[in-house]
Write an enzyme that holds these catalytic residues in place. Structure first.
Site, short mmCIF file in Angstrom:
data_model
loop_
_atom_site.label_atom_id
_atom_site.label_comp_id
_atom_site.label_asym_id
_atom_site.label_seq_id
_atom_site.Cartn_x
_atom_site.Cartn_y
_atom_site.Cartn_z
N CYS A 28 -1.62 -8.06 4.88
CA CYS A 28 -0.20 -7.63 4.89
C CYS A 28 -0.01 -6.31 4.14
CB CYS A 28 0.71 -8.70 4.29
SG CYS A 28 0.63 -10.27 5.14
N CYS A 29 -1.03 -5.43 4.13
CA CYS A 29 -0.96 -4.14 3.42
C CYS A 29 -0.60 -4.34 1.95
CB CYS A 29 0.05 -3.19 4.06
SG CYS A 29 -0.20 -2.96 5.81
N ALA A 30 -1.05 -5.43 1.40
CA ALA A 30 -0.78 -5.73 -0.01
C ALA A 30 -2.06 -6.32 -0.60
CB ALA A 30 0.40 -6.68 -0.13
N HIS B 167 0.84 -1.22 0.00
CA HIS B 167 0.00 0.00 0.00
C HIS B 167 0.87 1.27 0.00
CE1 HIS B 167 -3.62 -2.27 1.98
NE2 HIS B 167 -3.35 -2.70 0.78
#
Ligand SMILES: Cc1ncc(COP(=O)(O)O)c(C=O)c1O
Length: 370
Positions: A330-332, A103
């Protein structure tokens, strides 16, 4: 209570004694501000900052004036967008990303797109291994490259991707997110031929609150932040900037964290994470029919989902055995969407982990997922 087994290096690394001791000694014995004084203590701190910068520069084959201290990868990635959009020549343009991005790497650009400050966004294709397809790199003005995804742990061919982009537009500005890559591989910014690169101190065993921003043409750009330490003089009708790197570092630097960089780099170079532990965990989990592994055997980490079990439950149950892993998106978000899963559990290792830790993880998983 179970012994805590920390398998979350990809989120943040535990700290070597040398980093802790260096920071404590700095705070106890030699603390002062940098770039502001000429007394012996201030001069010694200036020296310490200079040595840290040189050490980071040689770590990635850059020059010291190309190294800017930030607070982390996220800070660096946001600053790059502010630097570029703050230049007098900036007039929108086309940017390209990939679904491997964190992100922090992609959202600052997407925010610009939503505000109408950029004309087009393209997403590079991924191949069957979820690596960036080099021949899909579009003609663009700005290209974001995730050198290693924090979900898949595979090194990308950064030099190849950049060469492909430059073939289509020699003036493309390339931005490399090396937050995960730097932990496992040597970086050579010259070989990669990138314009900007970031990584975070805390993932390489240094402290939180310190990051590295590499700017190839560090003298060329007008800075994005203003304050103490970055101007030589202020005139009635303008200002005379310090040269790089000082012109990029307005305000007091995170000095204690900078002190920890040199021992962290030294330690990492001599103690890269042992990826045989990942291979062992991969081989063991492969036998469990309810587990779907998302990563490859030779990846730098192990991501997986469990059939019939919410990913947060996987994390909670493992936690009950003292095993710390990351769970969630996982901010992805984009790569999870691509793989058709809302999130995953991710085990990652650092120099502190042993084969016993890997065995404890496998035993716990086998108890939880029957
Ligand atoms: C690939 C990648 N990029 C960027 C970041 C952001 O790093 P930080 O939170 O240290 O700013 C992370 C952190 O997990 C990451 O894994």
């Amino acid at each position: 209570m179970n012994k805590i087994i920390y398998l979350d290096a990809a989120a943040s690394a535990l700290k070597p004694e040398s980093v802790i001791n260096t920071e404590m000694e700095f705070l106890r014995e030699s603390y002062a501000n940098s770039g502001r004084g000429i007394c012996p203590r201030a001069a010694a701190v200036d020296n310490m900052v200079m040595r840290a910068r040189e050490s980071v520069a040689s770590f990635i084959n850059a020059k010291p004036e190309q190294i800017v201290f930030t607070s982390g990868s996220t800070d660096g990635l946001n600053r790059i967008v502010n630097i570029i959009t703050g230049q007098p020549w900036y007039n929108g343009g086309r940017f390209a990303v990939s679904d491997l991005d964190h992100h922090s790497a992609r959202l600052p650009w997407e925010a610009l797109l939503h505000r109408g400050k950029i004309s087009k966004m393209s997403v590079c294709d991924l191949d069957e291994n979820f690596d960036v397809k080099i021949d899909s790199v579009p003609q663009c003005d700005f290209l974001v490259i995730t050198a290693m995804s924090n979900v898949l742990g595979r090194a990308q061919d950064v030099a190849g991707i950049i060469a492909a982009a430059r073939n289509k537009n020699p003036d493309v500005i390339t931005i490399v997110d090396a937050a995960q890559y730097v932990v496992h591989n040597k970086i050579d910014v010259e070989k990669w031929d990138c314009d900007f690169l970031v990584f975070s101190g805390h993932k390489i065993g240094a402290d939180t609150g310190i990051g590295i921003l590499y700017i190839r043409d560090s003298q060329k750009y007008f800075p994005d932040k203003f304050g103490g330490g970055m101007v030589m003089s202020v005139r009635e009708s303008g200002l005379d900037l310090e040269s790089a790197p000082e012109k990029w570092e307005a305000g007091t630097l995170p000095l204690t964290q900078i002190a920890g960089l040199v021992p962290a780099i030294k330690y990492l170079e001599q103690n890269r994470p042992n990826l045989d532990l990942i291979k062992y965990m991969y081989d063991e989990l492969l036998n469990n029919p309810r587990i779907k592994i998302l990563t490859k055997r030779d990846s730098a980490l192990l991501s997986f989902v469990v059939d019939g079990m919410h990913i947060l439950d996987v994390g909670t149950y493992l936690g009950a055995y003292g095993i710390c892993v990351r769970v969630g998106n996982c901010c992805a978000s984009w790569i999870h969407k691509k793989m058709g899963v809302p999130g995953c559990a991710r085990a990652s290792v650092g120099a502190w982990n042993t084969m016993d830790d890997a065995r404890a993880f496998v035993n716990a998983i086998n108890k939880i997922v029957k």
